[in-house]
Design a protein around this motif. Structure first.
Motif, short mmCIF file in Angstrom:
data_model
loop_
_atom_site.label_atom_id
_atom_site.label_comp_id
_atom_site.label_asym_id
_atom_site.label_seq_id
_atom_site.Cartn_x
_atom_site.Cartn_y
_atom_site.Cartn_z
N VAL A 90 0.58 -1.31 0.21
CA VAL A 90 -0.08 -0.52 0.35
C VAL A 90 1.28 1.49 0.07
N LYS A 91 0.86 2.41 -0.72
CA LYS A 91 1.42 3.41 -0.89
C LYS A 91 0.52 4.85 -1.70
N ASP A 92 0.63 5.90 -1.31
CA ASP A 92 0.38 6.84 -1.35
C ASP A 92 -1.52 6.99 -1.77
N GLY A 93 -2.23 5.92 -1.41
CA GLY A 93 -3.66 5.94 -1.81
C GLY A 93 -4.43 4.71 -3.15
N ARG A 94 -3.29 3.53 -3.22
CA ARG A 94 -3.11 2.84 -3.97
C ARG A 94 -3.04 1.78 -3.10
N ASP A 109 -10.74 5.75 -2.64
CA ASP A 109 -11.15 6.53 -1.18
C ASP A 109 -11.54 6.20 0.00
N ALA A 110 -11.08 4.88 0.34
CA ALA A 110 -11.21 4.15 1.62
C ALA A 110 -10.68 2.58 1.18
N LEU A 111 -10.10 2.07 2.17
CA LEU A 111 -9.14 0.91 2.33
C LEU A 111 -9.72 0.10 3.59
N VAL A 112 -10.94 -0.93 3.69
CA VAL A 112 -10.78 -1.64 5.37
C VAL A 112 -9.96 -3.11 4.92
N LEU A 113 -9.20 -3.12 5.97
CA LEU A 113 -8.11 -3.83 6.11
C LEU A 113 -8.40 -4.43 7.04
N ALA A 114 -8.66 -6.33 6.59
CA ALA A 114 -9.73 -7.44 7.47
C ALA A 114 -8.47 -8.84 6.58
N GLU A 264 -2.09 -10.29 11.59
CA GLU A 264 -1.25 -10.08 10.10
C GLU A 264 -1.66 -8.18 9.93
N SER A 265 -0.16 -7.40 10.54
CA SER A 265 -0.90 -6.10 10.66
C SER A 265 -0.27 -5.52 9.46
N GLN A 266 0.50 -6.48 8.26
CA GLN A 266 2.07 -5.90 7.56
C GLN A 266 1.06 -5.20 7.22
N LEU A 267 0.01 -5.08 5.98
CA LEU A 267 -1.04 -4.19 5.02
C LEU A 267 -0.98 -2.48 6.46
N ALA A 268 -1.21 -2.81 7.53
CA ALA A 268 -1.64 -1.51 8.35
C ALA A 268 0.04 -0.94 7.74
N ASP A 269 1.02 -1.80 8.70
CA ASP A 269 2.02 -1.06 8.78
C ASP A 269 2.84 -0.16 7.36
#
Lengths: 459, 385
Positions: A90-94, A109-114, A264-269
């Motif tokens: 994930v970077k710069d809104g993509r 516009d919004a990202l829900v990570l689950a 699994e918190s890597q994407l949030a990181d």
């Protein structure tokens, strides 16, 4: 204005409930999932041509599993569903995703990570032998493939999954030889008051253990794992010490190991979310508000990927995250519904704190594993080599110890050894684990084929 | 009155490969040193670069320094007691275009005058020698005595050796200001002041800010390299591999370590910010990188990327570092802005700066790297091939 682009990562209980709430509000979210079928881990669906009943597959949770699957089946053609797709950065809104040999960048516009959770693993001498599995993998073998990890199985670790998987094996006609729990019984009682927040779940848990006992399965609590014995050909047994320090050996052909779960918190990181240390579970977790808003404006977190609450908590947190997305997009949600969900959430959080207290990560045992134990399976680095990064090379914290020793630099990128290595480094530094640094996440979340081609970057 | 935390002959600001090796070589000369590092030693460009111990392709008049540094690379285990995984396996630059041949041939002749041995290999010779190379390559320029090392290990190794020899290395200590007070400089940090008659600014990308504060501004841009590493594969790419090209989108480089991982970088640098502790890898560029890597080594088509990273590097307008004494303030020295080429020369720079500080002169020509070269209109130098 065009419809807001909302991406949900994960099609387990949290992701499905979030997507359903978004669809209900008239949106068409994109749902990214690594698996080929929706459901996540706990409600994993069997392959298309398998015919076991919900009751056989999910036991007491059959009703919930059916409800979640039905919910998704009704959504499937109202969302942009992308199974077998990895969200790798994930970077710069993509959000950068890969499926097969195609990669693309999806703006949102919004990202829900689950993204859910995986087993928390403790390195034990011999844990890399053929025949060693995680508890999660032991369960997947049963659910997806209708097979056991071995004929004579020992399950070892701690946490609710230890007893659940052992019971599922017993019901499938493959009763384990033994269940070895690192938590002493008196310690498990200390979680009772908090776990009473969900009496139904507590009773279910007690019944699991009673069923194992009734089925003649040996359950030993307060153990210290010593070694998974065996050779190149595989596992021959498990050596452990009891609370009094006496050593025993149980013969078996396979071992399932797990110490509750890790988010699994890597994407949030990678999205830049602020993390905080949660002493109850001894993990760094992304900080969220009650609704699941992260510290990054348009990133929302739900399910076991942000806090391990279990499947019911995941469903509630998915609904809440969707409400937060909709409210932030200027589509306020009925307040009574939000209030109900928040109340529900409080019970799940309380129960989860009870579970964490009843089945603690045996961090002192982890920090004390023998020098010759492999900590990092991918790079084949031992605990002794990791400790030497601190003592001989003067690494003052976990990222530097990683850079010197290569622990966590292999294919899994620390997903399986990271938590244990933090304990080992902190102990070697003589620091509390929360003062020994937090392992930084680096893309890709999982290995990315070099031959991927551009599937359109929407730039 | 602020408390004085330390006093020495020299305070070094910045604990990258240059600062730590300068500290080490100053101690070798018996000079008292305090090194102040904002984070951990070797954490920024020094620890996140590609790990190229490469002389070929450098600015010609930097080759004496590069040669001096190459001699140190071979002695790092003996000097520091640490194995930094230096492997003198050679460095090869492949050419995609016949027109580029004249460029590398000229560089070969020019570099020979500085004692750098290069061999130009033709279409058949490169395939015989480097069977991994892709079908598009037309020639190669081979530097047999260059190689690669593990950047994560080098600056910390010099720092430990310097400390062993009596240097004071202070980490997590950000320098807030540098003032000349009488005979001494006062270097202020959050944890107190440090005093010395001599200061060496070795602050990498942050060096420009210090120079400006000392009244000697220079044109410095900040950028991050885009680095990645694959899962381990059989060890089959022995030399360091690069490209000689005029097309920026073709600039790619890779090396394999004996445990099997292929480390690669190149194509576009990305912006980085000085206020970020870590520069971030930009996933948007990954496929352009993959294409160039596969052009070089087509066998990698079945490999997977397992990790990416970046770092904060300082780039000067003329692509050459600032090294030497201040043009304005006696006792002040600079060595920063290494433009992504600092790893190979780093230990040599430390050695030269130590010599310059301890003796007042150096045998290695450093005139081209003076800080005051930007005064007025300094022509931008062309890149070496």
């Amino acid at each position: 204005m065009a419809d807001p682009r909302v991406i949900v990562v994960g099609a387990g209980p949290a992701g499905i409930r979030a997507a359903a709430a978004l669809v209900e509000a008239g949106l068409v979210p994109t749902v990214i999932d690594e698996a080929s079928r929706s459901g996540g881990q706990i409600y994993r669906r069997q392959p298309e041509n398998f015919t076991r009943s919900y009751e056989q597959l999910y036991g007491t949770e059959a009703r919930k599993a059916r409800a979640l699957h039905t919910c998704f089946d009704a959504l499937r053609h109202r969302i942009d569903y992308r199974p077998e797709t990895l969200a790798w950065a994930v970077k710069d809104g993509r959000l950068h995703v890969q499926s097969g040999m195609t990669a693309e960048a999806l703006p949102y516009d919004a990202l829900v990570l689950a993204p859910g959770a995986t087993d928390r693993m403790m390195p034990i001498p011999g844990w890399t032998r053929p025949g060693c599995y995680s508890l999660g993998a032991s369960q997947i073998a049963l659910k997806a493939q209708a097979c056991a990890i071995g004929e004579k199985v020992v399950f070892m670790g701690t946490g609710p999954l230890l007893y659940l998987v052992a019971c599922q094996y017993m019901k499938a006609g493959n009763a384990p030889v033994a269940v070895l729990d690192t938590t002493p019984f008196h310690r498990q009682l200390r979680g009772l008051a908090l776990m009473a927040a969900r009496p139904g779940q507590l009773v279910k848990g007690a019944r699991l253990i009673a069923a194992l006992r009734a089925g003649g399965v040996r359950v030993v609590r307060g153990i210290t794992p010593r070694e998974v014995t065996g050779g190149e050909a595989g596992v021959t047994g498990v050596r452990y010490a009891d609370a009094a320090g006496r050593t025993f050996h149980v013969e078996c052909t396979a071992v399932g190991i797990g110490f509750h779960l890790r988010a699994e918190s890597q994407l949030a990181d990678l999205a830049g979310c602020v993390f905080a240390f949660d002493p109850a579970v001894r993990q760094w977790l992304p900080a969220i508000d009650a609704m699941g808003r992260s510290s990054v404006a348009n990133v929302y977190l739900a399910g076991d990927g942000v806090r391990v609450l279990g499947a019911d908590g995941a469903e509630t947190s998915g609904k809440l995250a969707a409400q937060a997305v909709l409210a932030d997009l200027g589509r306020p949600q009925p307040e009574d519904r939000t209030r109900r969900l928040l109340r529900d959430m409080e019970r799940h959080v309380r129960f989860a704190r009870g579970v964490a207290r009843a089945f603690p990560w045996p961090h002192d045992k982890v920090a004390a594993i023998p020098d010759e134990t492999l900590v990092c399976r991918c790079e084949a680095i031992t605990a002794g080599e990791l400790r030497a990064a601190v003592t001989a090379l003067e690494a003052p914290e976990v990222n530097r110890a990683k850079a010197f020793s290569r622990v966590g630099m292999g294919r899994c990128q620390g997903r399986f050894c990271g938590l244990a290595s933090q304990e080992i480094v902190a102990a070697a530094c003589r620091l509390p684990v929360e003062k020994a640094g937090r392992l930084r996440g680096q893309a890709p979340v999982k290995p990315l084929p070099i031959a991927v081609t551009d599937g359109g970057s929407h730039a | 009155m602020r408390n004085v935390s330390g006093q020495a002959d020299v305070v070094i600001v910045g604990g990258g490969i240059v600062g730590t090796s300068a500290a080490f070589f100053l101690r070798q000369r018996g000079v008292g040193v305090i090194l102040l590092e904002r984070f951990l030693v070797g954490q920024q460009a020094s620890g996140t670069n590609f790990g190229n111990v490469r002389r070929q392709g450098r600015y010609l008049r930097q080759l004496p320094l590069a040669n001096r540094s190459r001699a140190i690379w071979g002695r790092i285990p003996e000097l520091t007691g640490a194995d930094v995984e230096f492997m003198p396996v050679g460095h090869v630059r492949f050419l995609w275009a016949d027109e580029q041949l004249a460029v590398v041939e000229k560089y070969q002749r020019d570099a020979a005058e500085y004692g750098l041995e290069l061999h130009i290999l033709g279409r058949n010779a490169i395939r015989e020698r480097f069977p991994f190379i892709g079908p598009e390559a037309v020639a190669g320029s081979w530097s047999p005595h260059d190689g690669h090392a593990n950047p994560r290990l080098v600056a910390p190794a010099f720092a430990r050796a310097a400390r062993r020899d009596g240097a004071t290395i202070v980490e997590n200590c950000e320098v807030l200001s540098i003032d000349r007070t009488g005979e001494d400089f006062t270097v202020a940090t959050a944890s107190g002041d440090y005093r010395a008659p001599i200061v060496l600014i070795a602050g990498g990308a942050w060096g420009g800010g210090f120079a400006a504060a000392m009244g000697e501004p220079v044109p410095l841009d900040v950028a991050g390299p885009q680095m990645g590493v694959t899962e381990p594969l059989p060890y089959f790419v022995h030399p360091v591999v690069g490209v000689s090209t005029k097309v920026p989108g073709e600039v790619a480089y890779l090396r394999q370590i004996p445990r099997g991982n292929i480390i690669f970088g190149g194509i576009a640098r990305r912006n980085a910010a000085l206020d970020e502790q870590r520069a971030k890898y930009d996933p948007a560029g990954v496929q352009a990188q993959f294409r160039q890597i596969l052009r070089l080594v087509p066998a990698l088509k079945h490999a997977r990327l397992i990790r990416t990273w970046s770092g904060v590097e300082g780039y000067m307008a003329d692509d050459l570092p600032v090294m030497g004494r201040s043009a304005k303030i006696p006792g002040l020295f600079y060595a920063f802005g290494f433009c992504g080429h600092g790893f190979q020369i780093g230990p040599g720079v430390g050695d030269v700066m130590a010599e310059l500080i301890a003796t007042g002169a150096t045998t290695t020509p450093m005139e081209d790297f003076r800080i005051d070269r930007f005064g007025g209109s300094v022509p931008v130098r062309a890149h070496a091939p």
